[in-house]
Design an enzyme around this catalytic site. Structure first.
Site, mmCIF file in Angstrom:
data_model
loop_
_atom_site.group_PDB
_atom_site.id
_atom_site.type_symbol
_atom_site.label_atom_id
_atom_site.label_comp_id
_atom_site.label_asym_id
_atom_site.label_seq_id
_atom_site.Cartn_x
_atom_site.Cartn_y
_atom_site.Cartn_z
ATOM 1 N N ALA A 102 0.739 -1.215 -0.001
ATOM 2 C CA ALA A 102 0.106 -0.183 0.063
ATOM 3 C C ALA A 102 0.949 1.130 -0.016
ATOM 4 O O ALA A 102 2.082 1.110 0.196
ATOM 5 C CB ALA A 102 -0.909 0.148 0.902
ATOM 6 N N GLY A 145 -0.229 -5.152 0.971
ATOM 7 C CA GLY A 145 -1.360 -4.899 0.181
ATOM 8 C C GLY A 145 -1.168 -5.673 -1.080
ATOM 9 O O GLY A 145 -2.142 -5.956 -1.590
ATOM 10 N N GLU A 148 -1.636 -9.198 -0.468
ATOM 11 C CA GLU A 148 -3.334 -9.302 0.046
ATOM 12 C C GLU A 148 -4.037 -9.353 -1.309
ATOM 13 O O GLU A 148 -5.167 -9.912 -1.537
ATOM 14 C CB GLU A 148 -3.730 -8.266 1.001
ATOM 15 C CG GLU A 148 -2.921 -8.503 2.324
ATOM 16 C CD GLU A 148 -3.240 -7.448 3.359
ATOM 17 O OE1 GLU A 148 -3.592 -7.533 4.387
ATOM 18 O OE2 GLU A 148 -2.916 -6.133 2.897
ATOM 19 N N GLU A 168 4.067 -5.681 7.280
ATOM 20 C CA GLU A 168 3.707 -4.449 7.897
ATOM 21 C C GLU A 168 4.104 -4.488 9.421
ATOM 22 O O GLU A 168 4.254 -3.283 9.996
ATOM 23 C CB GLU A 168 1.966 -4.785 8.000
ATOM 24 C CG GLU A 168 1.220 -4.521 6.694
ATOM 25 C CD GLU A 168 1.067 -5.643 5.685
ATOM 26 O OE1 GLU A 168 0.613 -5.579 4.659
ATOM 27 O OE2 GLU A 168 1.960 -6.766 6.116
#
Length: 294
Positions: A102, A145, A148, A168
């Site tokens: 992200a 992300g 994911e 993360e």
């Protein structure tokens, strides 16, 4: 973004324009789009143009998943959802990065009240709610992300140099778009816990052995192989493919007894379709089926 990459031990913030140009796609015609995309490239592939192709296109940021990019992906998916000619979608990035996470700069200044009241990242679920199959073609880094998003897809194909990870923890937070939930279902508790708690990356070969990835290909063949599989899926009855996808996905949400009951009911429902009748008739008559998606 640079912070994320430093913490996982890589420094790939600069992609050459030559490399980027190599993977350009032709955008969809204006009649299939709601406007020009800034962060993605969209096309239709296959001999019958029945495969949708979405390429993440933020090369300087290694396809970091900013809010604008994810909204554009949702728009493209909406268009392919309505396109009756498209039976499957391939989602990919570049050879250097599927998506390196992200966009940290976009998240850095946000506070709890903002992300909680605004239900931050909620619109990312459009990919997992898409009714047609999606194949993630992952080259390079699929981190945070990016990992994911790949796991939201139905099938993951990887290039030989692909790397998967949920780093993360190195940023003082946890996965927020399914990393702690989908990863454990894909590779089991021990491996998932190790990845989430250490931020360590998993190679494409390890990911295949663990069950996260279906197949591994040379990087330059990856997208073509994904499109080939997508073409095969698109050649079947789209209504039956949708039923299959729904039944398999239900297995993650139900007990075995509930899942078997749900599967049986979907199987019974297939007998209400013309394509079930056509498929069995073609088999008995030893001819190719002519599915009409009805």
């Amino acid at each position: 973004m640079a912070t994320l990459l430093r913490n996982v031990g890589v420094n790939l913030m600069h992609l050459s324009s030559k490399h980027t140009a190599k993977h350009q796609l032709t955008p969809l015609s204006r009649c299939l789009t709601t406007g020009n995309f800034e962060y993605i490239l969209v096309d239709k592939k296959g001999e019958k143009s029945n495969v949708g192709l979405i390429q993440l296109n933020r090369p300087k940021a290694l396809n970091a998943l900013c809010d604008g990019l994810m909204k554009e992906v949702s728009v493209a998916l909406d268009q392919f959802e309505k396109d009756r000619g498209v039976g499957c979608v391939v989602l990919t990035g570049s050879e250097r990065a599927f998506a390196a996470g992200a966009d940290i700069k976009e998240m850095q200044g946000q506070q709890f009240a903002q992300v909680f009241s605004g239900n931050f990242l909620s619109h990312w679920t459009r990919l997992s709610d898409f009714t047609k199959p999606v194949i993630a073609a992952v080259n390079g880094f699929a981190l945070g992300g990016g990992c994911e998003v790949a796991m939201m897809c139905d099938i993951i194909y990887a290039g030989e140099k692909a790397k998967f990870g949920q780093p993360e923890i190195t940023l003082g937070t946890i996965p927020g778009a399914g990393g702690t939930q989908r990863l454990i279902r894909a590779i089991g508790k021990s491996k998932a816990m190790e990845m989430v708690l250490t931020g360590n990356m998993m190679s494409a070969q390890e990911a295949e052995q663990a069950g996260l990835v279906s197949k591994v290909f040379p990087p330059d063949q990856l997208v073509a192989e994904a499109v080939k599989t997508a073409e095969k899926i698109s050649g079947f009855s789209k209504i039956i493919v949708g039923m299959c996808k729904e039944a398999v996905n239900a297995a993650n949400e139900m007990t075995l007894r509930e899942g078997l009951h749900f599967e049986k009911r979907i199987f019974h429902a297939s007998f209400a379709t013309n394509d079930r009748k056509e498929g069995m008739s073609a088999f008995v008559e030893k001819r190719p089926p002519n599915f009409t998606d009805s």
